[in-house]
Design an enzyme around this catalytic site. Structure first.
Site, short mmCIF file in Angstrom:
data_model
loop_
_atom_site.label_atom_id
_atom_site.label_comp_id
_atom_site.label_asym_id
_atom_site.label_seq_id
_atom_site.Cartn_x
_atom_site.Cartn_y
_atom_site.Cartn_z
CE1 TYR A 223 -1.76 -6.16 3.85
CE2 TYR A 223 -0.68 -7.87 5.53
CZ TYR A 223 -0.69 -7.42 4.21
OH TYR A 223 0.44 -7.72 2.95
CB ALA A 224 -3.91 -10.62 9.69
CB SER B 3 2.39 1.80 -10.57
OG SER B 3 2.10 1.52 -8.90
CG ASN C 11 0.76 -6.65 -6.26
OD1 ASN C 11 1.58 -7.13 -5.18
ND2 ASN C 11 0.91 -5.61 -6.27
CE LYS D 266 -2.35 -9.03 1.26
NZ LYS D 266 -2.30 -8.42 0.08
#
Lengths: 85, 247
Positions: free
Chosen positions: B155-156, B17, B90, B159
């Site tokens: 976060y790293a 979005s 994503n 990922k």
């Protein structure tokens, strides 16, 4: 086509497509004793979900993994009945 | 190979979005795919893009953190839009915070949405691709997975985990004609980097080989390539799109 026929037909089709020679698919056939490997099994689950709308491995807490073809048929039978209930 | 013409293939984009996800949806629609943008809520930008895409971008609401909602989502997408050819994972949280002071619930929330949810959704959608003998999975990672960045350790980690997931899944499903790749964007100006401040972003741009920041459409073009037939022999890899930040 009964659920058993659908499953047996799917197993035979996938085994043929994946070049896995299989003995006759009977209720007491132990799946791990055949060349129907984990990839074939994933394909079977995907096709059965397409055909029946159920995936017992995601929908239900499966405590005992199916050992024989008969166990697998019973598992799908329970999942279909649970969906209908 | 799939019998569906390339122009009509259904590709699911999570977090579609806004930001990079919206740019990916637009790029895929421009390539002729039928895009299903999944997000908690639609947005004016998505609705505007859907209007321009003449029916090639559709919205499906879902809170991806609700794992129990993912199977019904997969079934609904298949029923409403047809067999799924591609999935672009994503959607992600980019919550910054020093690990030493980050609440455990926040760590869990990040890991849950950024890794567990895409893995479960991939499981549910890749099976259809395997059954068809063709498909594409693209995971949006980040250069932070290999470079590290202050206050983004969790976060790293999420990922980096998507890269390991990409490589192993590529091995699992490759023999069935499904490719699995990742893109690793550098810092992109989106809502996720809003908290960083103009000075930080200018420093990052200054350190890149091309002396600029990446835009969402750059990442979208990389994803569109990986989804396309032109990438038929590319799998298990990471495509870095960072204007040379890590060069």
């Amino acid at each position: 086509m009964t659920l058993r026929h659908t499953i047996v037909d799917a197993i035979e089709t996938i085994a043929r497509e994946q070049d896995k020679p299989m003995p006759p698919v009977t209720d007491d056939l132990v799946m791990v004793d055949t060349e129907f490997d984990s990839l074939c099994f994933a394909l079977l689950v995907a096709r059965m979900e397409d055909m029946t709308g159920v995936d017992p491995f995601s929908d239900m807490e499966v405590a005992d993994l199916p050992v024989t073809v008969g166990d697998l048929v019973a598992l799908y039978d329970r999942a279909v009945q649970k969906r209908a209930a | 190979m799939s019998e569906t013409p390339a122009r009509d293939r259904v590709v699911v984009v999570t977090g579609g979005s806004r930001g990079i996800g919206l740019a990916i949806a637009e790029a895929l629609a421009a390539d002729g795919h039928r895009v299903v943008a999944v997000a908690r809520r639609s947005s004016e930008a998505l609705e505007a893009a859907a209007g321009k895409a003449e029916g090639r971008i559709r919205f499906e609401p879902c809170d991806l953190a609700e794992l129990d909602a993912l199977q019904p989502l997969a079934q609904k997408i298949r029923a409403a839009h047809g067999p799924v050819y591609g999935l672009v994972n994503n959607a992600a949280l980019g919550t910054p915070g020093l690990l030493a002071t980050m609440p455990a619930t926040e760590i869990a929330r990040l890991v849950h949405l950024n890794t567990v949810a895409p893995m479960v959704l991939t499981k549910l959608l890749v099976r259809g691709m395997m059954a068809k003998g063709a498909g594409r999975v693209v995971n949006v990672s980040s250069i932070i997975a290999f470079t590290g960045y202050n206050a983004l350790s969790v976060y790293a980690a999420t990922k980096a985990s998507m890269i390991g997931f990409t490589r192993s899944l590529a091995r699992e499903v490759g023999k069935l004609g499904v490719t699995v790749n990742a893109v690793a964007p550098g810092f992109v100006e989106t809502a996720l980097t809003e908290g960083m401040g103009a000075d930080d972003l200018a420093k990052i741009a200054g350190r890149s080989a091309l002396r600029r920041l990446v835009e969402p459409r750059d990442v979208a073009d990389a994803v569109a390539f990986l989804v396309s037939d032109r990438a038929r022999n590319v799998t298990g890899t990471v495509l870095t799109v960072d204007a040379g930040s890590t060069a």
